[in-house]
Write a protein that holds these residues in place. Sequence first.
Motif, PDB file in Angstrom:
ATOM      1  N   HIS A  61       0.830  -1.209   0.000  1.00 60.43           N
ATOM      2  CA  HIS A  61       0.000   0.000   0.000  1.00 60.43           C
ATOM      3  C   HIS A  61       0.863   1.257   0.000  1.00 60.43           C
ATOM      4  O   HIS A  61       1.170   1.841   1.032  1.00 60.43           O
ATOM      5  CB  HIS A  61      -0.924   0.001   1.216  1.00 60.43           C
ATOM      6  CG  HIS A  61      -2.092   0.927   1.075  1.00 60.43           C
ATOM      7  ND1 HIS A  61      -3.354   0.491   0.750  1.00 60.43           N
ATOM      8  CD2 HIS A  61      -2.190   2.267   1.198  1.00 60.43           C
ATOM      9  CE1 HIS A  61      -4.176   1.525   0.696  1.00 60.43           C
ATOM     10  NE2 HIS A  61      -3.497   2.613   0.964  1.00 60.43           N
ATOM     11  N   CYS A  93      -6.461   2.962  -2.676  1.00 56.82           N
ATOM     12  CA  CYS A  93      -7.560   3.788  -2.169  1.00 56.82           C
ATOM     13  C   CYS A  93      -8.400   4.395  -3.303  1.00 56.82           C
ATOM     14  O   CYS A  93      -8.876   5.535  -3.199  1.00 56.82           O
ATOM     15  CB  CYS A  93      -7.048   4.896  -1.251  1.00 56.82           C
ATOM     16  SG  CYS A  93      -6.147   4.294   0.171  1.00 56.82           S
ATOM     17  N   TYR A 193     -13.805   8.577  -0.249  1.00 57.64           N
ATOM     18  CA  TYR A 193     -13.414   9.719  -1.081  1.00 57.64           C
ATOM     19  C   TYR A 193     -14.307   9.799  -2.317  1.00 57.64           C
ATOM     20  O   TYR A 193     -14.797   8.785  -2.799  1.00 57.64           O
ATOM     21  CB  TYR A 193     -11.971   9.558  -1.562  1.00 57.64           C
ATOM     22  CG  TYR A 193     -10.958   9.341  -0.478  1.00 57.64           C
ATOM     23  CD1 TYR A 193     -10.722  10.316   0.489  1.00 57.64           C
ATOM     24  CD2 TYR A 193     -10.230   8.154  -0.414  1.00 57.64           C
ATOM     25  CE1 TYR A 193      -9.786  10.112   1.488  1.00 57.64           C
ATOM     26  CE2 TYR A 193      -9.292   7.943   0.591  1.00 57.64           C
ATOM     27  CZ  TYR A 193      -9.070   8.927   1.533  1.00 57.64           C
ATOM     28  OH  TYR A 193      -8.156   8.721   2.517  1.00 57.64           O
ATOM     29  N   HIS A 221     -10.268   0.669   0.649  1.00 56.52           N
ATOM     30  CA  HIS A 221     -10.334   1.592   1.773  1.00 56.52           C
ATOM     31  C   HIS A 221     -11.833   1.705   2.014  1.00 56.52           C
ATOM     32  O   HIS A 221     -12.534   2.359   1.258  1.00 56.52           O
ATOM     33  CB  HIS A 221      -9.710   2.933   1.398  1.00 56.52           C
ATOM     34  CG  HIS A 221      -9.719   3.931   2.519  1.00 56.52           C
ATOM     35  ND1 HIS A 221      -8.822   4.949   2.605  1.00 56.52           N
ATOM     36  CD2 HIS A 221     -10.524   4.050   3.599  1.00 56.52           C
ATOM     37  CE1 HIS A 221      -9.067   5.670   3.703  1.00 56.52           C
ATOM     38  NE2 HIS A 221     -10.113   5.139   4.305  1.00 56.52           N
ATOM     39  N   HIS A 251      -5.453  -1.104   5.015  1.00 52.02           N
ATOM     40  CA  HIS A 251      -5.188  -0.462   6.308  1.00 52.02           C
ATOM     41  C   HIS A 251      -6.379  -0.547   7.271  1.00 52.02           C
ATOM     42  O   HIS A 251      -6.963   0.460   7.653  1.00 52.02           O
ATOM     43  CB  HIS A 251      -4.675   0.978   6.148  1.00 52.02           C
ATOM     44  CG  HIS A 251      -5.446   1.837   5.191  1.00 52.02           C
ATOM     45  ND1 HIS A 251      -6.744   2.189   5.400  1.00 52.02           N
ATOM     46  CD2 HIS A 251      -5.097   2.416   4.021  1.00 52.02           C
ATOM     47  CE1 HIS A 251      -7.158   2.945   4.414  1.00 52.02           C
ATOM     48  NE2 HIS A 251      -6.178   3.092   3.553  1.00 52.02           N
ATOM     49  N   ASP A 430       1.294   2.827   3.872  1.00 53.13           N
ATOM     50  CA  ASP A 430       0.252   3.802   3.537  1.00 53.13           C
ATOM     51  C   ASP A 430       0.794   5.234   3.688  1.00 53.13           C
ATOM     52  O   ASP A 430       0.055   6.144   4.039  1.00 53.13           O
ATOM     53  CB  ASP A 430      -0.988   3.591   4.426  1.00 53.13           C
ATOM     54  CG  ASP A 430      -2.145   4.503   4.022  1.00 53.13           C
ATOM     55  OD1 ASP A 430      -2.224   4.874   2.832  1.00 53.13           O
ATOM     56  OD2 ASP A 430      -2.968   4.854   4.893  1.00 53.13           O
TER      57      ASP A 430
END
Length: 547
Positions: A61, A93, A193, A221, A251, A430
Amino acid sequence: MYSLLIKNAKIVDGTGNPWFYADLAMKGEKVVRIGSVKEEESEKTIDAKSFVVCPGFIDQHSHADLVLASAQQLKCLEGRIRQGITTEMLGNCGISVAPISQESKGLMKAFTEWMAPGDLPWDWESMADYFSLLEQKGVPINVGTLTGHGAVRAIAMGFRSGRPSSGELEVMKKHLADTLEQGSFGMSMGLIYAPGMYADTRELIEMAKVVKEYDGLVTSHVRGSSETNLFAERELIRIGEESGCRVHRSHNEAVGREHWDKIEKSLQMEEEARKRGIDIAYDMFPYPAAMTMMIAIYPPWALEGGWEGFVKRLQNPETRRQMEEDVEEMVPGWPTWKEGSWPHNIVKATGWENIYIGYIPSEKNKKYEGLNLREVGEKVSKSPFDAISDLLIEEQGAISQLIFGVSGDRETDAPLHQLIAHRLGGFVTDAIDIGMGIPHPAAYGTYPRILGKYVREEKLLSLEEAVRKMTSFPANRLKLKDRGLIREGFFADLVIIDEEKIIDRATYEKPRQFPEGIEYVIVNGEILLEKGRLHPIRPGKVLRRGK
Ligand SMILES: [Zn+2]
């Protein structure tokens, strides 16, 4: 003749099996012999007596997509190389910098500003173009990529909310399939997002079916790690179940004390799903703090129309009060993609006192770096909301935040330990350094921290198990061929460490500090880091799925 020989190695081979002694000989980019080898049979020899030799670490990641395409490549990656990373996976992500179209380029460029170490030409369109750019420049370590769901959605429908029409869905599937043909390892989703947050579960299942056809991996994510944590876990399991594709939670974390107990539950859910035949696992970063943009503390409606819309709403007393009320009171609910909902309210989950200013651009306001938002409010005699909102306007949004209370308050809290030790989890950074501002210390310390703090000092897991989680585990999730293990015939990506000394030195205040105890880093048979010296060479490869 061998090109490189490592004598007297204590080998931790990445399988999780107990260490053993052997010599390790390489010819070119491959390991060709593990056994007893004489020094005169090799052009160069490293004596590894009292050191451990393990496969290079694979960071599943990374967000170095633009760093790798930039002139600052080696400088920005140094902290990663010096912690033993020899392979990293980009495109996480929901955000990959390819593919793009003429129409989506502007949107994606603005959206990935935080990953950019300066101005870039953005002169690629397909993933194949992006790969050739990297190959032309050369890369110090191996890189592969996932395809961002957000990137293909932006091509089909911009950053529009709502469901895609059947035509738009076909365009998305076509672009995804093209990237998988060109060597992408799967699809990543970023569901807190834009534009990923606008997609419903049906859309994601349809996309995952394409990835399944290519035997790729779908990573996520997920939609929130506080109130909506377990709903989000369930959604990912469902995507795996209905598409038949391998799925992976990126994560894994729980933000805010009252949500920490959801970690154990999410791990149980993954174990139960596996019993039903769904191939799911996760990764995590070993810190009780996460870094993101400060603007992420505001509700989605406040950010509609981008920066200008946001400032206008803050200048209007009525909408400003509404924003403050939402930030302090609004509880995220499921489903998060419905109008007026909010996947993840950071302030509500952790409180003002757990959100720190990481980076602030102007000299005048530098004094606020390292203070939490309650302290900032007290300093200027305003509410925390008014204080940070005024600073954001002054700094045009360019403030980063460090959120504490992520899966624990301290490094020794139980939920963080559970995530580190569980057999279904791997380790990732990350984090990146773009050469400006203050990066998360994970960009410099993740893997040495695991080996020094959690293996040697706290004995939370064995050296062999920790190395497995950094090497063959990610290789297996991604189906990386010939990497992640020390094996004859495998690529010679190796790290030589001093297990008595290894430790991270990067802190939240001073993150750009190299770890101790990483003696050598070897990539495809070439020595990249040698006793503290980084060679300016580029032995890495652009990896493509199935090759
Ligand atoms: Zn993420």
